[in-house]
Design a protein around this motif. Sequence first.
Motif, short mmCIF file in Angstrom:
data_model
loop_
_atom_site.label_atom_id
_atom_site.label_comp_id
_atom_site.label_asym_id
_atom_site.label_seq_id
_atom_site.Cartn_x
_atom_site.Cartn_y
_atom_site.Cartn_z
N SER A 90 35.06 45.07 36.28
CA SER A 90 36.47 45.40 36.15
C SER A 90 36.90 46.11 37.41
O SER A 90 36.10 46.65 38.15
N GLY A 91 38.16 46.05 37.64
CA GLY A 91 38.67 46.73 38.82
C GLY A 91 39.66 45.87 39.56
O GLY A 91 39.75 44.66 39.38
N ARG A 92 40.37 46.50 40.42
CA ARG A 92 41.43 45.86 41.18
C ARG A 92 40.86 44.99 42.31
O ARG A 92 41.51 44.04 42.73
N ASP A 93 39.66 45.29 42.79
CA ASP A 93 39.09 44.54 43.91
C ASP A 93 38.92 43.07 43.58
O ASP A 93 39.33 42.20 44.34
N ILE A 94 38.30 42.78 42.44
CA ILE A 94 38.04 41.39 42.09
C ILE A 94 39.35 40.66 41.77
O ILE A 94 39.51 39.49 42.09
N GLU A 95 40.30 41.35 41.17
CA GLU A 95 41.60 40.73 40.88
C GLU A 95 42.32 40.37 42.16
O GLU A 95 42.88 39.27 42.29
N LEU A 96 42.33 41.29 43.12
CA LEU A 96 42.99 41.05 44.40
C LEU A 96 42.32 39.92 45.16
O LEU A 96 42.98 39.04 45.72
N ALA A 97 40.99 39.92 45.18
CA ALA A 97 40.25 38.85 45.88
C ALA A 97 40.52 37.49 45.22
O ALA A 97 40.71 36.49 45.93
N ASN A 98 40.57 37.45 43.91
CA ASN A 98 40.86 36.18 43.22
C ASN A 98 42.29 35.72 43.50
O ASN A 98 42.55 34.53 43.63
N GLU A 99 43.22 36.66 43.60
CA GLU A 99 44.61 36.32 43.90
C GLU A 99 44.74 35.74 45.32
O GLU A 99 45.41 34.72 45.52
N ILE A 100 44.10 36.36 46.29
CA ILE A 100 44.13 35.86 47.66
C ILE A 100 43.45 34.50 47.75
O ILE A 100 43.91 33.60 48.45
N HIS A 101 42.38 34.34 47.01
CA HIS A 101 41.67 33.06 46.97
C HIS A 101 42.59 31.96 46.45
O HIS A 101 42.67 30.87 47.03
N GLY A 102 43.30 32.23 45.37
CA GLY A 102 44.22 31.25 44.81
C GLY A 102 45.36 30.91 45.78
O GLY A 102 45.75 29.75 45.92
N THR A 103 45.88 31.91 46.46
CA THR A 103 46.94 31.69 47.44
C THR A 103 46.45 30.84 48.60
O THR A 103 47.17 29.96 49.08
N SER A 104 45.24 31.08 49.05
CA SER A 104 44.67 30.28 50.14
C SER A 104 44.49 28.83 49.73
O SER A 104 44.77 27.91 50.50
N ILE A 105 44.03 28.62 48.52
CA ILE A 105 43.86 27.25 48.01
C ILE A 105 45.21 26.55 47.95
O ILE A 105 45.34 25.38 48.36
N GLU A 106 46.22 27.24 47.45
CA GLU A 106 47.56 26.64 47.38
C GLU A 106 48.09 26.29 48.77
O GLU A 106 48.68 25.23 48.98
N ALA A 107 47.91 27.20 49.72
CA ALA A 107 48.38 26.95 51.09
C ALA A 107 47.66 25.76 51.71
O ALA A 107 48.28 24.93 52.40
N LEU A 108 46.37 25.64 51.47
CA LEU A 108 45.63 24.49 51.99
C LEU A 108 46.09 23.19 51.33
O LEU A 108 46.17 22.15 51.99
N GLN A 109 46.42 23.24 50.07
CA GLN A 109 46.94 22.05 49.39
C GLN A 109 48.29 21.65 49.97
O GLN A 109 48.56 20.46 50.16
N ILE A 110 49.14 22.62 50.28
CA ILE A 110 50.44 22.31 50.89
C ILE A 110 50.24 21.67 52.26
O ILE A 110 50.91 20.69 52.60
N GLU A 111 49.32 22.24 53.05
CA GLU A 111 49.04 21.66 54.37
C GLU A 111 48.47 20.24 54.25
O GLU A 111 48.81 19.37 55.04
N ALA A 112 47.63 20.02 53.25
CA ALA A 112 47.07 18.68 53.05
C ALA A 112 48.17 17.69 52.65
O ALA A 112 48.17 16.53 53.11
#
Length: 162
Positions: A90-112
């Motif tokens: 539990s904690g904010r670290d894993i939530e923040l990392a998962n959020e940034i991960h999801g945003t990066s995946i979305e950005a890569l999909q947009i670029e693709a």
Amino acid sequence: MNTENVVKHLRVLWRTDRIIADIRLRHLLVGLGLRAFAALIAAFGLLMLELSAYFALVQIWSAIAAAAVLGAINFAIAAILFIVAGRPPSGRDIELANEIHGTSIEALQIEARAFQTELNGAVHHPLSTIVPVLVPLIAIIVKNMRRTARESGADVTSEARS
């Protein structure tokens, strides 16, 4: 499609995956450490408690009943320790990392998708992709032809004077 954006998004994705793996590894190591410590405590502390409880219960009950009660108590304590050690991070670290991960995946999909539309446009209209490259190339060729014509004209006039 911008290759710099793709590289930037891939770096962010790689870093967040590394952070997520690091957080999970730390949690796993802490859980493993807690389990090992719990096993050590269980081995030494409960041995003494059981011995004293056994001697106390033998005076009240039979030896078999005293041993069975102490065994059940040991199983309950071990189950509680495993439940505490096995709870998810539990904690904010894993939530923040998962959020940034999801945003990066979305950005890569947009670029693709942008690359795919560029590629489809190039296949359907090849001149539209060649013209932006061709116009500066033609301008460079014309400048070089003019310079060559001036130089050759200057050479002809200097030879005629000699």
